[in-house]
Design a protein around this motif. Structure first.
Motif, PDB file in Angstrom:
ATOM      1  N   LEU A  70       0.757  -1.080   0.110  1.00 58.27           N
ATOM      2  CA  LEU A  70      -0.118   0.099   0.003  1.00 58.27           C
ATOM      3  C   LEU A  70       0.855   1.274  -0.087  1.00 58.27           C
ATOM      4  CD1 LEU A  70      -2.928  -0.911   2.502  1.00 58.27           C
ATOM      5  CD2 LEU A  70      -2.939  -0.543  -0.009  1.00 58.27           C
ATOM      6  N   LEU A  71       1.974   1.073   0.654  1.00 59.48           N
ATOM      7  CA  LEU A  71       2.934   2.383   0.759  1.00 59.48           C
ATOM      8  C   LEU A  71       3.417   2.656  -0.720  1.00 59.48           C
ATOM      9  CD1 LEU A  71       4.848   2.489   4.134  1.00 59.48           C
ATOM     10  CD2 LEU A  71       2.692   3.479   3.531  1.00 59.48           C
ATOM     11  N   LYS A  72       3.694   1.616  -1.311  1.00 59.37           N
ATOM     12  CA  LYS A  72       4.250   1.649  -2.825  1.00 59.37           C
ATOM     13  C   LYS A  72       3.196   2.337  -3.632  1.00 59.37           C
ATOM     14  CE  LYS A  72       7.501  -1.809  -3.102  1.00 59.37           C
ATOM     15  NZ  LYS A  72       7.561  -3.339  -3.699  1.00 59.37           N
ATOM     16  N   LYS A  73       1.756   2.213  -3.608  1.00 55.46           N
ATOM     17  CA  LYS A  73       0.706   2.915  -4.225  1.00 55.46           C
ATOM     18  C   LYS A  73       0.664   4.159  -3.711  1.00 55.46           C
ATOM     19  CE  LYS A  73      -3.194   0.378  -4.820  1.00 55.46           C
ATOM     20  NZ  LYS A  73      -4.282  -0.406  -4.337  1.00 55.46           N
ATOM     21  N   TYR A  74       0.620   4.431  -2.390  1.00 55.22           N
ATOM     22  CA  TYR A  74       0.643   5.915  -1.827  1.00 55.22           C
ATOM     23  C   TYR A  74       1.868   6.715  -2.667  1.00 55.22           C
ATOM     24  CZ  TYR A  74      -0.343   9.044   1.973  1.00 55.22           C
ATOM     25  OH  TYR A  74      -0.620  10.376   2.790  1.00 55.22           O
ATOM     26  N   ALA A  75       2.964   6.092  -2.580  1.00 52.90           N
ATOM     27  CA  ALA A  75       3.956   6.859  -3.057  1.00 52.90           C
ATOM     28  C   ALA A  75       3.964   7.239  -4.578  1.00 52.90           C
ATOM     29  CB  ALA A  75       5.452   6.112  -3.014  1.00 52.90           C
ATOM     30  N   ASP A  76       3.248   6.265  -5.485  1.00 49.28           N
ATOM     31  CA  ASP A  76       2.804   6.372  -6.814  1.00 49.28           C
ATOM     32  C   ASP A  76       1.748   7.564  -6.724  1.00 49.28           C
ATOM     33  OD1 ASP A  76       2.947   5.220  -9.753  1.00 49.28           O
ATOM     34  OD2 ASP A  76       0.951   4.832  -9.240  1.00 49.28           O
ATOM     35  N   LEU A  77       0.884   7.477  -5.986  1.00 51.26           N
ATOM     36  CA  LEU A  77      -0.077   8.398  -5.998  1.00 51.26           C
ATOM     37  C   LEU A  77       0.244   9.968  -5.726  1.00 51.26           C
ATOM     38  CD1 LEU A  77      -3.417   8.973  -6.180  1.00 51.26           C
ATOM     39  CD2 LEU A  77      -3.481   8.820  -3.644  1.00 51.26           C
ATOM     40  N   ILE A  78       1.237   9.889  -4.660  1.00 52.24           N
ATOM     41  CA  ILE A  78       1.655  11.182  -4.264  1.00 52.24           C
ATOM     42  C   ILE A  78       2.608  11.877  -5.405  1.00 52.24           C
ATOM     43  CG2 ILE A  78       3.810  12.143  -3.020  1.00 52.24           C
ATOM     44  CD1 ILE A  78       2.538  10.180  -0.662  1.00 52.24           C
ATOM     45  N   ILE A  79       3.447  10.969  -6.199  1.00 53.28           N
ATOM     46  CA  ILE A  79       4.023  11.351  -7.541  1.00 53.28           C
ATOM     47  C   ILE A  79       3.539  11.787  -8.645  1.00 53.28           C
ATOM     48  CG2 ILE A  79       5.823  10.480  -9.158  1.00 53.28           C
ATOM     49  CD1 ILE A  79       7.038  11.756  -6.251  1.00 53.28           C
ATOM     50  N   LYS A  80       2.247  10.879  -8.782  1.00 54.16           N
ATOM     51  CA  LYS A  80       1.485  11.120 -10.266  1.00 54.16           C
ATOM     52  C   LYS A  80       0.410  12.070  -9.999  1.00 54.16           C
ATOM     53  CE  LYS A  80       2.737   6.856 -12.452  1.00 54.16           C
ATOM     54  NZ  LYS A  80       2.546   5.330 -12.166  1.00 54.16           N
ATOM     55  N   THR A  81      -0.588  11.768  -9.192  1.00 56.92           N
ATOM     56  CA  THR A  81      -1.753  12.547  -8.864  1.00 56.92           C
ATOM     57  C   THR A  81      -1.177  13.844  -8.283  1.00 56.92           C
ATOM     58  OG1 THR A  81      -3.124  10.682  -9.315  1.00 56.92           O
ATOM     59  CG2 THR A  81      -4.091  12.758  -8.089  1.00 56.92           C
ATOM     60  N   GLY A  82      -0.410  13.494  -7.103  1.00 54.23           N
ATOM     61  CA  GLY A  82      -0.324  14.624  -6.223  1.00 54.23           C
ATOM     62  C   GLY A  82       0.628  15.927  -6.840  1.00 54.23           C
ATOM     63  N   ILE A  83       1.971  15.736  -6.752  1.00 59.09           N
ATOM     64  CA  ILE A  83       2.419  16.872  -7.445  1.00 59.09           C
ATOM     65  C   ILE A  83       2.673  16.699  -8.985  1.00 59.09           C
ATOM     66  CG2 ILE A  83       3.994  17.540  -5.456  1.00 59.09           C
ATOM     67  CD1 ILE A  83       6.277  16.065  -6.571  1.00 59.09           C
ATOM     68  N   ASN A  84       2.392  15.506  -9.739  1.00 59.61           N
ATOM     69  CA  ASN A  84       2.539  15.429 -11.106  1.00 59.61           C
ATOM     70  C   ASN A  84       3.900  15.694 -11.651  1.00 59.61           C
ATOM     71  OD1 ASN A  84       1.879  15.277 -13.771  1.00 59.61           O
ATOM     72  ND2 ASN A  84       0.539  16.749 -13.875  1.00 59.61           N
TER      73      ASN A  84
END
Ligand code: ZN
Ligand code: ZN
Length: 408
Positions: A6-20
């Motif tokens: 889940l932390l991997k998915k979280y990191a991916d979300l942070i980078i893609k959707t979050g700061i893009n």
């Protein structure tokens, strides 16, 4: 719960959707030391998205506490020159910024509020280029959270340490939609929903909002050409980013000169490691004329005196009682979560993009059109299932916006 996955998915979300993250970009990651595992995954995801460099700035709340307690007032007042140079250099590079928070809501409890205030004022001068670039959305930026034991103990005092920590991680990841199959896609739908709400409010262009509940009776004027926004914004390069994960709000800026009445906070507020409970504010002609609290009243009054704008408002945000965070019926003692469970207001600066053409205006022009200026921006929560909000049109019509805390 497979936390690592889940932390991997979280990191991916942070980078893609979050700061893009865009190829070639520099990123600054501010993280509390206990978040090293997640920080490493964020760095990995950033390089996978072709970032050029990720700069880590570690913070340890325990060391921060010792510094604030022991160092001289002179040192608190005078940050190093190289800190200013670094802040400017990074913003010249248009570095994106991620803040990964996990500190205990009371990390700085018991420290002289005056010393915290001195340090914070000096630090905000150092960070001025970063704050300015952030408030103006020149860069993409993001605030997210990770669970720490001290924080988890505060939120779930009846659970064992391990259970509390697991439970807080589970809450953070569920609320942030990380536990869904495709978090990035789920966020696209969520963003669409919030944008529809913002559009409805923008089409009305209300002249004022009137808040009423058992403890609140407050009228807030809205500036002409104000813009409601939900979920995300474009940075200066035109890339869409989401500055808060989670986010459930639509928000705009008030006219800081037209705020009158009384408002009571419905959640405790943790600011700079200090907990403030049962805040009550009385406004007249846009400024706080009386501020009380059960715990942390001194700190609150210091905060309001930071500068002229600190006693007025820079943000009004609407969040329904049926938001996923509110439905957990949990007080997180962390503004990122509590503000997304509740209608909120912010003392201090407005975001220039809350008004048409605002990002091209200087501080004086923004003030002239009603957008508050301050070194601080501190959200506090005022929503509840007793809150009713009406929009007042320019010709005096009252349009119901929220009843019993939910969208009409
Ligand atoms: Zn907000
Ligand atoms: Zn805010």
């Amino acid at each position: 719960m497979d936390l690592n996955n889940l932390l991997k998915k979280y990191a991916d979300l942070i980078i893609k959707t979050g700061i893009n993250v865009q190829p070639g970009q520099t990123i600054i990651l501010y993280a509390d030391v206990d978040q090293a595992p997640l920080a490493r995954l964020i760095v990995e995801a950033a390089y996978a998205a072709k970032a050029n460099e990720v700069i880590l700035k570690w913070n340890d709340p325990i060391i921060q506490r010792q510094y604030l307690q022991n160092t001289s007032v002179d040192r608190l007042q005078h940050p190093y020159e190289f800190e200013k140079v670094a802040a400017k250099e990074l913003m010249d590079k248009h570095a994106s910024r991620i803040s990964l928070l996990s500190a205990s809501p009371e990390a700085l409890n018991g420290i002289d509020p005056q010393r915290i205030h001195i340090s914070q004022t000096a630090q905000s001068k150092v960070k001025q280029p970063v704050t300015k670039a952030t408030m103006n959305n020149d860069i993409s930026w993001l605030v997210v959270a990770g669970a720490s034991l001290e924080w988890a103990q505060k939120v779930y005092p009846n659970l064992s340490n391990q259970e509390a920590l697991n439970k807080l991680w589970e809450s953070i990841l569920t609320i942030s939609r990380v536990t869904l199959d495709e978090p990035n896609r789920a966020w696209q739908e969520h963003i669409k929903f919030l944008n529809q709400r913002a559009k409805w409010l923008n089409d009305y262009q209300f002249d004022a909002l009137h808040y009423r509940s058992d403890q609140t009776d407050l009228t807030i004027g809205l500036p002409e050409n104000h813009l409601w926004e939900g979920a995300g914004s474009n940075d200066k390069a035109g890339n869409f980013f989401v500055p808060n994960i989670p986010t459930e709000e639509v928000f705009t800026a008030p006219d800081y000169r037209r705020i009158d009445g009384v408002v009571a906070a419905t959640y405790p507020l943790s600011n700079n490691g200090q907990l403030i409970t049962n805040i009550k504010l009385t406004f007249k002609d846009g400024h706080v004329i009386k501020a009380t609290a059960d715990q942390g009243a001194d700190f609150l009054n210091q905060l309001i005196k930071t500068d002229v704008g600190a006693s007025s408002l820079g943000e009004i945000a609407l969040v329904p009682e049926d938001s996923p965070i509110a439905k957990t019926k949990t007080i997180f003692y962390n503004t990122l979560f509590d503000e997304n469970a509740s209608d909120h207001l912010a003392l201090g600066a407005a975001y220039p993009f809350s008004i048409q053409n605002g990002t091209n205006m200087d501080a004086n022009q923004l003030k002239e059109v009603g957008l508050n200026q301050s070194e601080i921006h501190v959200d506090f929560m005022i929503g509840s299932n007793k809150m009713n909000i009406d929009g007042i049109t320019k010709d005096g019509q009252k349009i119901p916006i929220m009843r019993n805390g939910n969208w009409v």
